[in-house]
Design a protein around this motif. Sequence first.
Motif, PDB file in Angstrom:
ATOM      1  N   THR A  27       0.832  -1.212   0.000  1.00 48.91           N
ATOM      2  CA  THR A  27       0.000   0.000   0.000  1.00 48.91           C
ATOM      3  C   THR A  27       0.861   1.255   0.000  1.00 48.91           C
ATOM      4  O   THR A  27       0.580   2.213  -0.726  1.00 48.91           O
ATOM      5  CB  THR A  27      -0.929   0.011   1.236  1.00 48.91           C
ATOM      6  N   ALA A  28       1.910   1.255   0.818  1.00 53.02           N
ATOM      7  CA  ALA A  28       2.816   2.408   0.863  1.00 53.02           C
ATOM      8  C   ALA A  28       3.476   2.626  -0.494  1.00 53.02           C
ATOM      9  O   ALA A  28       3.609   3.769  -0.962  1.00 53.02           O
ATOM     10  CB  ALA A  28       3.871   2.199   1.949  1.00 53.02           C
ATOM     11  N   TRP A  30       2.276   1.627  -3.443  1.00 47.21           N
ATOM     12  CA  TRP A  30       1.240   2.048  -4.392  1.00 47.21           C
ATOM     13  C   TRP A  30       0.876   3.515  -4.208  1.00 47.21           C
ATOM     14  O   TRP A  30       0.713   4.261  -5.183  1.00 47.21           O
ATOM     15  CB  TRP A  30       0.003   1.159  -4.225  1.00 47.21           C
ATOM     16  N   TYR A  31       0.766   3.944  -2.939  1.00 48.91           N
ATOM     17  CA  TYR A  31       0.435   5.348  -2.659  1.00 48.91           C
ATOM     18  C   TYR A  31       1.566   6.271  -3.113  1.00 48.91           C
ATOM     19  O   TYR A  31       1.318   7.342  -3.677  1.00 48.91           O
ATOM     20  CB  TYR A  31       0.172   5.523  -1.166  1.00 48.91           C
ATOM     21  N   SER A  32       2.799   5.841  -2.898  1.00 42.43           N
ATOM     22  CA  SER A  32       3.955   6.640  -3.343  1.00 42.43           C
ATOM     23  C   SER A  32       3.950   6.798  -4.864  1.00 42.43           C
ATOM     24  O   SER A  32       4.208   7.888  -5.382  1.00 42.43           O
ATOM     25  CB  SER A  32       5.262   5.984  -2.887  1.00 42.43           C
ATOM     26  N   THR A  34       1.306   6.582  -6.772  1.00 41.12           N
ATOM     27  CA  THR A  34       0.163   7.435  -7.096  1.00 41.12           C
ATOM     28  C   THR A  34       0.529   8.897  -6.949  1.00 41.12           C
ATOM     29  O   THR A  34       0.225   9.731  -7.833  1.00 41.12           O
ATOM     30  CB  THR A  34      -1.031   7.092  -6.173  1.00 41.12           C
ATOM     31  N   LEU A  35       1.196   9.245  -5.847  1.00 40.82           N
ATOM     32  CA  LEU A  35       1.625  10.629  -5.636  1.00 40.82           C
ATOM     33  C   LEU A  35       2.616  11.054  -6.707  1.00 40.82           C
ATOM     34  O   LEU A  35       2.513  12.160  -7.268  1.00 40.82           O
ATOM     35  CB  LEU A  35       2.264  10.765  -4.247  1.00 40.82           C
ATOM     36  N   THR A  70      -7.461  10.549  -2.513  1.00 42.30           N
ATOM     37  CA  THR A  70      -6.662   9.485  -1.898  1.00 42.30           C
ATOM     38  C   THR A  70      -6.123   9.894  -0.527  1.00 42.30           C
ATOM     39  O   THR A  70      -5.862   9.025   0.312  1.00 42.30           O
ATOM     40  CB  THR A  70      -5.481   9.087  -2.807  1.00 42.30           C
ATOM     41  N   ALA A  71      -5.983  11.199  -0.293  1.00 43.40           N
ATOM     42  CA  ALA A  71      -5.489  11.663   1.013  1.00 43.40           C
ATOM     43  C   ALA A  71      -6.458  11.310   2.139  1.00 43.40           C
ATOM     44  O   ALA A  71      -6.052  11.196   3.304  1.00 43.40           O
ATOM     45  CB  ALA A  71      -5.258  13.176   0.983  1.00 43.40           C
ATOM     46  N   TYR A  74      -5.697   6.671   2.122  1.00 41.61           N
ATOM     47  CA  TYR A  74      -4.432   5.950   2.304  1.00 41.61           C
ATOM     48  C   TYR A  74      -3.795   6.129   3.683  1.00 41.61           C
ATOM     49  O   TYR A  74      -3.421   5.125   4.317  1.00 41.61           O
ATOM     50  CB  TYR A  74      -3.443   6.359   1.214  1.00 41.61           C
ATOM     51  N   PHE A 275      -7.967   2.641  -5.571  1.00 44.71           N
ATOM     52  CA  PHE A 275      -6.629   2.168  -5.933  1.00 44.71           C
ATOM     53  C   PHE A 275      -6.301   2.376  -7.409  1.00 44.71           C
ATOM     54  O   PHE A 275      -5.186   2.817  -7.738  1.00 44.71           O
ATOM     55  CB  PHE A 275      -6.492   0.670  -5.588  1.00 44.71           C
TER      56      PHE A 275
END
Length: 308
Positions: A27-28, A30-32, A34-35, A70-71, A74, A275
């Motif tokens: 998840t970390a 994927w979020y990184s 995404t950002l 997303t903020a 996540y 996601f």
Amino acid sequence: MENNVSVFTLSGLNETTQNRYIIFAWTALWYSLTLLCNFTVIFSIALDKGLHEPMYIFLCNLCINALYGTAAFYPKFMFDLLSPLHVISYAGCMIQIFVIYSSVLCDLSTLTVMAYDRYVAICRPLQYHSEMTHLKVMKCILFCWTAPIFCMGLVVFLTSQLTLCGSTIGKLYCETWAVAKLACSSTTVNNVVGQVIIVIYIGHALLIFTSYAKVIQTCRKSKEGRYKFMQTCLPHLIALFNVAVALLFDVFYSRYGSTSLPQSLRNFLALDFLFIPPILNPLIYGLQLTKIRKHVLGLCFRNNVGLA
């Protein structure tokens, strides 16, 4: 009956505690990504004056909205993965509902104005610059945000008026219908308002369909038109399909989903629209739109030369 619920329990992670560190790492990552993808597109458009055109401004708005939506999910989700208790305050729950779903509606509104922009550019090219003025672009962006904010503000207000007889939400995050299921008071008004909002955004989908029906009809007449469609319209259609399918998963599962389904499958259906679209949209446009691709490659090349 007074509402005494001050904290909600999120039960979606109950069956995944053994793999939580692996899920946290993915998840970390994927979020990184995404950002990174969204910020790259935003800064590419902001820094290059050649990209200050309606199509790219709307794309920039789409990426900003992805960061906004997303903020709300996540950070809380990753915190829950490392926490023994998966709870959220009542106020936090209402804020999460508002941000996540206003972001989804903003996505649909932005894709609608993008479809209109492509319709004018391809079907009425001589009137494009007089039609898509800076003022009109700003009005379109204002519409993309004000309509979802008003709709979800009303939904959250009505949800907050419900008297609740429970505090356990069977999902990984707060969702309007999940909270409404806990109500021991009537939810008729909430249901009617929800249906009206769904109809409004089905209207958005019809506008997009009408615009692209005319665009496709026009593009079939010339090779240049077909190229323009593949270059600028195809990414938009993929993004629209992506958002629509993910949102339908969430809506139909929230209302009609069976608790007999495996928890992992239920989590996937609930998280698909959080996601996939936020990372796929900038990737699609970044790879397909030549100006953005060249700008990003140029930045990477200059950075590599500087490091060397």
